[in-house]
Structure formats: C-alpha cells, structure tokens
Enzyme design. Structure first.
Site, mmCIF file in Angstrom:
data_model
loop_
_atom_site.group_PDB
_atom_site.id
_atom_site.type_symbol
_atom_site.label_atom_id
_atom_site.label_comp_id
_atom_site.label_asym_id
_atom_site.label_seq_id
_atom_site.Cartn_x
_atom_site.Cartn_y
_atom_site.Cartn_z
ATOM 1 N N SER A 36 -15.772 -38.635 75.325
ATOM 2 C CA SER A 36 -16.887 -39.700 75.164
ATOM 3 C C SER A 36 -16.032 -41.081 75.082
ATOM 4 O O SER A 36 -15.356 -41.313 73.859
ATOM 5 C CB SER A 36 -17.883 -39.418 73.933
ATOM 6 O OG SER A 36 -18.561 -40.393 73.724
ATOM 7 N N LYS A 59 -17.385 -39.203 79.953
ATOM 8 C CA LYS A 59 -18.557 -39.698 79.510
ATOM 9 C C LYS A 59 -18.540 -41.218 79.147
ATOM 10 O O LYS A 59 -17.784 -41.693 78.140
ATOM 11 C CB LYS A 59 -19.392 -38.958 78.240
ATOM 12 C CG LYS A 59 -20.395 -39.544 77.567
ATOM 13 C CD LYS A 59 -21.024 -38.558 76.572
ATOM 14 C CE LYS A 59 -21.430 -39.096 75.186
ATOM 15 N NZ LYS A 59 -22.109 -38.128 74.264
ATOM 16 N N LYS A 112 -20.073 -44.457 77.628
ATOM 17 C CA LYS A 112 -21.283 -45.332 76.831
ATOM 18 C C LYS A 112 -21.713 -46.524 77.679
ATOM 19 O O LYS A 112 -20.932 -47.303 78.116
ATOM 20 C CB LYS A 112 -20.474 -45.846 75.429
ATOM 21 C CG LYS A 112 -20.287 -44.503 74.372
ATOM 22 C CD LYS A 112 -21.644 -44.033 73.969
ATOM 23 C CE LYS A 112 -21.210 -42.885 73.034
ATOM 24 N NZ LYS A 112 -22.519 -42.137 72.304
ATOM 25 N N ASP A 148 -24.001 -42.204 78.525
ATOM 26 C CA ASP A 148 -24.923 -41.990 77.225
ATOM 27 C C ASP A 148 -25.157 -43.413 76.939
ATOM 28 O O ASP A 148 -24.437 -44.362 76.490
ATOM 29 C CB ASP A 148 -23.769 -41.263 76.418
ATOM 30 C CG ASP A 148 -24.641 -41.046 75.161
ATOM 31 O OD1 ASP A 148 -25.833 -41.411 75.008
ATOM 32 O OD2 ASP A 148 -24.051 -40.460 74.140
ATOM 33 N N GLU A 163 -27.391 -39.478 79.477
ATOM 34 C CA GLU A 163 -27.891 -38.952 78.200
ATOM 35 C C GLU A 163 -28.415 -39.942 77.447
ATOM 36 O O GLU A 163 -28.262 -41.292 77.397
ATOM 37 C CB GLU A 163 -26.497 -38.763 77.347
ATOM 38 C CG GLU A 163 -26.316 -38.038 76.112
ATOM 39 C CD GLU A 163 -25.125 -37.714 75.131
ATOM 40 O OE1 GLU A 163 -24.263 -37.461 76.157
ATOM 41 O OE2 GLU A 163 -24.905 -37.399 74.085
ATOM 42 N N ASP A 197 -30.070 -36.054 73.549
ATOM 43 C CA ASP A 197 -29.200 -35.991 72.344
ATOM 44 C C ASP A 197 -30.099 -36.195 71.157
ATOM 45 O O ASP A 197 -30.773 -35.390 70.768
ATOM 46 C CB ASP A 197 -28.106 -37.051 72.387
ATOM 47 C CG ASP A 197 -27.202 -37.060 71.078
ATOM 48 O OD1 ASP A 197 -27.635 -36.376 70.125
ATOM 49 O OD2 ASP A 197 -26.015 -37.568 71.199
ATOM 50 N N LYS A 208 -25.757 -30.788 68.695
ATOM 51 C CA LYS A 208 -24.878 -30.915 67.400
ATOM 52 C C LYS A 208 -25.440 -30.417 66.224
ATOM 53 O O LYS A 208 -26.675 -30.573 65.872
ATOM 54 C CB LYS A 208 -24.755 -32.697 67.226
ATOM 55 C CG LYS A 208 -24.359 -33.445 68.306
ATOM 56 C CD LYS A 208 -24.345 -34.931 68.125
ATOM 57 C CE LYS A 208 -24.068 -35.607 69.232
ATOM 58 N NZ LYS A 208 -24.160 -37.272 68.851
ATOM 59 N N GLY A 236 -20.434 -34.387 69.845
ATOM 60 C CA GLY A 236 -19.541 -34.846 68.806
ATOM 61 C C GLY A 236 -20.073 -35.994 67.903
ATOM 62 O O GLY A 236 -20.757 -36.640 68.334
HETATM 63 O O1 OSB Z 1 -24.152 -40.149 71.134
HETATM 64 O O2 OSB Z 1 -23.039 -38.618 71.350
HETATM 65 C C1 OSB Z 1 -23.182 -39.457 70.647
HETATM 66 C C2 OSB Z 1 -20.514 -40.419 68.356
HETATM 67 C C3 OSB Z 1 -21.145 -40.851 67.157
HETATM 68 C C4 OSB Z 1 -22.469 -40.844 67.301
HETATM 69 C C5 OSB Z 1 -23.153 -40.325 68.439
HETATM 70 C C6 OSB Z 1 -22.445 -40.280 69.484
HETATM 71 C C7 OSB Z 1 -21.097 -40.293 69.338
HETATM 72 C C8 OSB Z 1 -20.041 -39.773 70.455
HETATM 73 C C9 OSB Z 1 -18.726 -39.412 70.322
HETATM 74 O O3 OSB Z 1 -20.411 -39.881 71.629
HETATM 75 C C10 OSB Z 1 -18.424 -37.989 70.520
HETATM 76 C C11 OSB Z 1 -17.154 -37.728 69.901
HETATM 77 O O4 OSB Z 1 -16.149 -38.165 70.663
HETATM 78 O O5 OSB Z 1 -16.996 -37.210 68.934
HETATM 79 MG MG MG Z 2 -24.983 -38.963 72.672
#
Ligand code: OSB
Ligand code: MG
Length: 368
Positions: free
Chosen positions: A135, A161, A163, A188, A213, A238, A262, A290
């Site tokens: 991510s 992924k 952001k 995402d 996402e 999510d 999660k 994560g």
């Molecule tokens: O939206 O998935 C998410 C991290 C913190 C809060 C929300 C998200 C995330 C990540 C990071 O996308 C995922 C990772 O590398 O642990």
């Molecule tokens: Mg997410």
C-alpha cells in the site's frame, strides 16, 4: 487457564517513510502493545488504533481506557477454557473493536502457545505462505509516485495499491498503468469522495483496476451500492465493514464485490471467521488489510491471510519496509511477494526484549 498478569505498553517506533493518506500523515508509529502472562508463557496483541480517531472512531487513548477499565477485568479474575470465551464476555461492551481485538489476539496467541500449535493452524489457516501486495501512500507528484511503484514492483510485490484523493487520482493511475500494463493495481481513497464524484471515478474504469477501495463515506452502504451501478471497477470496502452483519448488508445491497478484513477493525478472530463465512457463501473474495503494524500485529495478519477465504494479496508487506528494527525475530519478510506463515507455536515469532525496552515509552501492569 488463568491470566496472572497483563502488561500494557505504550510503544513508539519511527517509520522509514512518511505515510500519507487522504485522512492523515504518519511518520512515527505509536501504539499499545498488550502482553498476557500465564504459566511462564506470554501472549501478545498489538492495538491498531492510531493516535487520533481519523481512520476509525478509536484512538490509542480510548483503547487504553477501555482495555484497562472494562475489557481486561473480564479475563483477569476467571479461569478461561478457550480464547473464544472473551468475545462472548465482551458482547456487553459496545463498539471499541480495536481495543477488543488487542485482547482477543493476545489470548489467541497465548492459548495457541499453551497448546504448542501455530495460530494459523488454530484458526483454520490452510496456506504455508501468503501473497502480499503493498500500500503506497500519497506522493507529492506523479513522478514520485512512479518512482515508488518502480521500487516495489522490483521487489516482487503481487499487487500495488495507490492511495488516492481528489486532485491526485487519474493522473497517478494513468501514469502507473502506462508504465506497468501488466501489474495488479488497485486504489484506496479512505472515504475521500462523494457520490457527486461518480462520473470522475468512472474515469478510473479505463485502467483495469482490480478494485477501488472505500471510495465513499464509511457510514454509507447505500451510496456505495449506487456508485457500483455507475462504475465498472469493483468496489472493495474497508472502513465500512465492522462486522459480519455489515458484510452481509454490504453484499446484499451490492455495495461491494471484495472485502478488506482487518482484525482490529472487526474486533477479533471470531468476527474475522464470521465474515469469512458470509463472504464464502456469497463468493466474495477477501484479503487481509494492514495498519502499519509492528511485528506482533503483522504476525497476526499473516495468520489471518492464511485462511482459505483470503484469496487476494494483502497489505502485509515486509517488516523491513516499515522499520529498521522490528520488535520480533525472525522478522516477517516477503520474497517475490510471498510471505511464509510462521510454523512455531502462537504467532510463531519471538519478542526481542532489547528492542522492546528501547521502544517502550511507558507501561502499566494489571493483575487479578
Ligand atoms: O486504509 O488500508 C488502509 C494504513 C493505516 C490506516 C488505513 C489503511 C492503511 C494502509 C496501510 O493502507 C497498510 C499497511 O501497509 O499496513
Ligand atoms: Mg483501506
């Protein structure tokens, strides 16, 4: 089993990169780490609540309060036969799922260690290694985004992924897709868009994304269902999915075709397994998300990702991507986009006492 002592630590670990999303920027990972001691063994749980209530409604402070005042007292004064008992005892406490998951995961680790079996095995995991993606946080420019993607594609991650947020979406995705026509690519938004952006989001249909996402509000399944009718890219939820009931509602409304699970967001292993049941019955693929976890949380995520319903690459990238010195050994590392599932008892990795004491900023002990 009787819990003899609980140790709740505040931990602080610098991240190797600035992680920017549409809702926050993280440079130092500050979190709660729970240790439960019984019969010479320790079970570990990592709280994924962040410092502020921006991803979800909990924060480190609310989780500490709820754990110390309401959740830990439920298990400190009784004999427990199985880790699942905690979820039943905790039903009288509403919400606070990240706090619940901290204790639930520590108990599962402790019981699995007492039985001498891996956590993956106790929850029904079937994979010896799990496919992982990465991510990537929002970068200031398209070129910086491409640079970041190049580095991670070269490391073999099975899915990239990105952001996104309004103003940093189609430009990034089109540049990445032009350079990497064959990679599995997703985005995402962390709820940064509204239904009024549907036509704009539909422009992403041109890039063959595996899914998009959480484009819209965490509160609104009906709007996600409406967006799903206006775009071709599958929607993955999510933030919106806090329980198996949410998963059932989202699937039956047509609000999502994929779910990011999660453990913290849904409150523990029992709910993860219940979501797996709902998703399997509906043919909806899952993957393990994560929260920039350190070693304990990462090990729990690997156990989740080893479940049969988790068929898409997750966000559990190599520990060394996030931290110079993780608190567990051996470190959880992926090669060629595959992370081995630890086979030892419980989470299957050991806590490094030297690193733990270095990163602990304060601690509280609770006994029966
Ligand atoms: O939206 O998935 C998410 C991290 C913190 C809060 C929300 C998200 C995330 C990540 C990071 O996308 C995922 C990772 O590398 O642990
Ligand atoms: Mg997410």
């Amino acid at each position: 089993m009787r819990i003899e002592k609980a140790v709740l630590r505040h931990v602080e670990m610098p991240l190797k990169f600035v992680f920017r999303t549409s809702f926050a920027e993280t440079t130092v990972k500050r979190f709660l780490l729970l240790e439960l001691r019984s019969g010479g063994l320790s079970g570990w749980g990592e709280c994924v609540a962040e410092e502020g209530p921006f991803y979800g409604p909990e924060s480190t402070g609310t989780a500490e309060h709820v754990l110390a005042q309401f959740l830990l007292p439920l298990v400190l004064r009784r004999e427990l036969e199985a880790p699942e008992e905690f979820a039943r005892l905790a039903t009288k406490i509403r919400g606070n799922r990240m706090a619940k998951a901290t204790l639930d995961t520590a108990l599962h680790d402790l019981f699995a260690k007492a039985r001498g079996v891996s956590l993956s095995h106790t929850i029904g995991g079937t994979r010896a290694s799990v496919e992982v993606g990465v991510s990537l946080g929002l970068a200031p420019t398209v070129e910086a985004t491409l640079e970041n993607v190049r580095r991670h594609v070269a490391q073999g991650y099975r899915r990239i992924k990105l952001k996104i947020e309004p103003g940093a979406d189609v430009d990034r995705v089109s540049a990445v897709r032009a350079e990497f026509p064959g990679i599995v690519l997703t985005v995402d938004a962390n709820a940064a868009y509204g239904l009024a952006d549907a036509a704009h989001l539909a422009k992403l249909d041109a890039f063959g994304l595996d899914y998009m996402e959480q484009p819209l509000s965490h509160e609104d399944l009906v709007e996600h269902a409406e967006l799903a009718r206006r775009i071709e890219t599958p929607i993955c939820l999510d933030e919106s999915i806090r329980s198996a009931a949410d998963a059932r509602a989202a699937i039956s409304l047509g609000a999502c075709r994929v779910i990011n699970v999660k453990i913290g967001r849904v409150g523990g292993y029992g709910e993860v397994l219940a979501i797996q049941d709902v998703a399997r019955a509906a043919g909806v693929p899952l993957w393990c998300g994560g929260m920039l976890e350190a070693g304990v949380g990462r090990a729990h995520n690997v156990a989740v990702a080893s479940l049969p319903g988790f068929t898409k690459p997750g966000d559990t990238s190599s520990s060394s991507r996030y931290f110079d010195d993780d608190i567990v050994a051996p470190p959880l590392e992926a090669t060629g986009g595959l992370m081995p599932v630890p086979e030892g008892p419980g989470i299957g990795v050991s806590i490094r006492p030297d690193v733990l004491s270095r990163v602990t900023t304060s601690q509280m002990e609770l006994a029966p």
